[in-house]
Design an enzyme around this catalytic site. Structure first.
Site, PDB file in Angstrom:
ATOM      1  N   THR A  14     -21.861 -25.767 -43.396  1.00 36.65           N
ATOM      2  CA  THR A  14     -20.580 -25.552 -42.738  1.00 36.65           C
ATOM      3  C   THR A  14     -19.867 -26.887 -42.662  1.00 36.65           C
ATOM      4  O   THR A  14     -20.526 -27.924 -42.533  1.00 36.65           O
ATOM      5  CB  THR A  14     -20.767 -24.992 -41.315  1.00 36.65           C
TER       6      THR A  14
ATOM      7  N   CYS B 258     -13.533 -25.035 -45.289  1.00 31.50           N
ATOM      8  CA  CYS B 258     -14.362 -24.162 -44.475  1.00 31.50           C
ATOM      9  C   CYS B 258     -15.162 -23.332 -45.464  1.00 31.50           C
ATOM     10  O   CYS B 258     -14.597 -22.838 -46.457  1.00 31.50           O
ATOM     11  CB  CYS B 258     -13.519 -23.274 -43.563  1.00 31.50           C
TER      12      CYS B 258
END
Length: 230
Positions: free
Chosen positions: A83, A197
Site C-alpha cells: 500500500t 494508491c
C-alpha cells in the site's frame, strides 16, 4: 530465489494484484512451473482505516511492525508494504526489522527517472497526496516536481478509493472522474501521473490516458521480482 515478505490486506483487493503480478514476473523470468516464494501477512484493514482517519499513526505503525516481524521470523529475505499510504510508517517498520524494506516510492521514483520524467501528477489517498512522507521522498531523492489535484478533486479521489475500490466496486462514473482529473493534471503540465494508491489500477489504466500512467502496484511488484532474482 529469495523469499518475498508481503504485508497485505490494505486492501486485500490490491493484494491479489501483488500476488498475481509477482508470480507472473517469476514465471516470465524462469519459465516452466516456477512461481515466487512468498510469505504473506494479511492484516484486517478495518482497524487500520479507523486509525488512519483518526490520526493515530502510532497505533497503525504497531500493527505493521508486528506484521513485518512475523514475515521476517518466518524467513523472508526482504519485505514490501502493499500500500502507498502506509509507507507513512515505513521508518518505524524499517527500524523494527533486520531485513530490507522495498519502499514503493523508491521503486516508482527510480522508474520515473529512468524514463526521463521530471514533473509528475500524483493520485492517491488524501494522506498520500497531501502529507509530506511520499511527495518529499520523490522530490528530495529523485528530483521530481510533484503536482496534486485541487482540494475538491483530492477529496473525490480519496472517497472513491475507500468507499468503492477497497470494497471491490468498480464504477464507470468514478472512472470518468478519474480520467477527467488525469486530463486536468496533464493540462497543468505534468509529464506523467502516478497511480499512487494500489487500488487505482483496478479503475483506470494506460488505455484511458494519453500521457503515461505509472501503476505503483505493478512497479512495486516488478521490483520485488528483480530483488528476488538478485
Amino acid at each position: 530465489m529469495k523469499t518475498i515478505g508481503l504485508i497485505g490486506g490494505m486492501s486485500w483487493e490490491s493484494t491479489i494484484g501483488y500476488y498475481r503480478k509477482i508470480n507472473q514476473g517469476v514465471k516470465n523470468t524462469l519459465g516452466g512451473l516456477h512461481s515466487a516464494k512468498i510469505l504473506l501477512h494479511s492484516v484486517d484493514f478495518a482497524p487500520i482505516e479507523k486509525l488512519q482517519h483518526s490520526g493515530n499513526w502510532t497505533g497503525a505503525a504497531e500493527i505493521l511492525v508486528d506484521a513485518a516481524k512475523s514475515v521476517e521470523s518466518a524467513g523472508a529475505d526482504f519485505v514490501l508494504i502493499c500500500t502507498n499510504t502506509m509507507h507513512k510508517v515505513a521508518p518505524e517498520v524499517e527500524q523494527s526489522i533486520r531485513i530490507p524494506l522495498l519502499h514503493i516510492a523508491d521503486a516508482t521514483g527510480e522508474e520515473l527517472v529512468k524514463d526521463g520524467i521530471s514533473k509528475v501528477g500524483l493520485l492517491g489517498t488524501a494522506f498520500t497526496m497531501e502529507q509530506s512522507f511520499y511527495k518529499d521522498r520523490l522530490s528530495e531523492k529523485y528530483g521530481l516536481e510533484v503536482v496534486i489535484p485541487s482540494e475538491k478533486d483530492r477529496k473525490l479521489v480519496h472517497d472513491i478509493i475507500y468507499n468503492e475500490l477497497c470494497l471491490g466496486n468498480i464504477n464507470a462514473t468514478s472512472r470518468h472522474e478519474y480520467i477527467r482529473i488525469v486530463n486536468e493534471l496533464e493540462l497543468a503540465g505534468v509529464d506523467a501521473v502516478i497511480l499512487g494508491c494500489t487500488e487505482i489500477g483496478m479503475l483506470i489504466s494506460q488505455e484511458h490516458s494519453g500521457i503515461p500512467l505509472y501503476d505503483t502496484t505493478a512497479i512495486h511488484a516488478a521490483k520485488a521480482v528483480e530483488w528476488a532474482m538478485s
